[in-house]
Design a protein around this motif. Structure first.
Motif: not given
Length: 314
Positions: A29-41
């Motif tokens: 699952i490709l997300t974004g930086g850990t402080s954004g919203v993509y990562y926790p989702l």
């Protein structure tokens, strides 16, 4: 896992496995930086898939978000990714300026999810209150050719400006931008994310800041997939009024080499486990099955199509 722990994860990925894993199906699952919203989702999605899809081994990969994610999908280096709608559209078209050397013809749609709000926070001492005030100031616009950075370019252009009008342009992810602002080395940061993004919550509790309005006429000039939107009062500490801005819908995207059954299960388990997604980040409260096909910039994956037919959307 508590949300506060996400940003503390030092590595770029974490993994979950289904207890029944035998002949395994790997889902990166490709997300974004850990402080954004993509990562926790993405972490929540990984846990759901690991538990609900028989034989699935899942991994969450932190990335530079939309543009990198889409290029990785085309290369078969991920099975599902978060990406901004305008980035997906430009990837399908093969827009070189946006970071796509050729049309990414393997991309396939899973679902429209929640809108990203273009949120701009400036230090009060910078006196930046409007887009025009950015002239001669320093601004962080996100990682180079990320979805956020494409948004920044588009918004400045719609306001008749470019990076040349700035004193300094920083190409930094969310957390690094916030650190520069805390150290008074940066006047403002533009971040494209769900409401309540942790980086801005952190910044608003650390420095005297203000939200910068993006007027409705900018949305009109930008056109689809941008829409006029509002950051509601109270979203961040010290924000006592609604702030106009623009938003663009996020999508979950896969690629044509992912099996129909896996794409079906990825779509099904997303919509059948939305409370777990919302527990990871409140932005997921805006994910609605009835909106899943709206504005899809690429062809649907046949597996996702099967799920939507079952639900009467097709």
């Amino acid at each position: 896992m508590k949300r506060a722990a996400f940003a503390a994860i030092a590595g770029t990925s974490i993994m979950f496995s289904a207890a029944s894993a035998g002949a395994s199906e790997f889902i990166n699952i490709l997300t974004g930086g850990t402080s954004g919203v993509y990562y926790p989702l993405g972490v929540a999605l990984s846990k759901i898939y690991g538990e609900k899809i028989a034989g699935a081994r899942t991994q969450v990969q932190a990335t530079k978000a939309s543009v990198e994610n889409l290029n990785l999908l085309q290369q078969g280096r991920g099975e599902i990714a978060f990406a901004l709608g305008d980035s997906v559209k430009l990837a399908w078209e093969g827009n070189a300026d946006a970071g796509f050397k050729a049309p990414l013809d393997k991309l396939r749609g899973i679902a429209a999810i929640y809108p990203n709000y273009i949120q701009i926070m400036s230090s009060k001492e910078s006196a930046i209150k409007t887009i025009a005030d950015f002239k001669g100031k320093s601004l962080s616009v996100g990682a180079p050719k990320s979805g956020t950075e494409l948004n920044a370019r588009a918004i400045l252009a719609a306001a008749g400006m470019s990076y040349d009008d700035l004193a300094k342009t920083e190409y930094l992810p969310f957390a690094e931008s916030v650190e520069l602002m805390k150290n008074r080395q940066l006047d403002a940061t533009l971040q494209s994310a769900g409401l309540g993004v942790s980086s801005f919550k952190d910044l608003a509790t650390s420095v005297d800041v203000q939200m910068v309005a993006v007027p409705e006429e900018i949305a009109g000039k930008l056109g689809a997939p941008y829409i006029a939107a509002t950051v509601p009062a109270g979203t961040y500490q010290g924000q006592d009024a609604d702030v106009p801005t623009v938003a663009v819908v996020n999508f979950l995207v896969t690629h044509s080499d992912v099996s129909d059954e896996t794409a079906y299960q990825m779509t099904k388990q997303l919509f059948e486990n939305l409370p777990e997604m919302e527990a990871a980040h409140k932005a997921a409260a805006q994910i609605k099955l009835e909106n899943a096909l709206k504005g899809m910039p690429v062809p649907l994956h046949p597996g996702a199509e099967r799920y939507y037919k079952e639900k009467g959307l097709l």
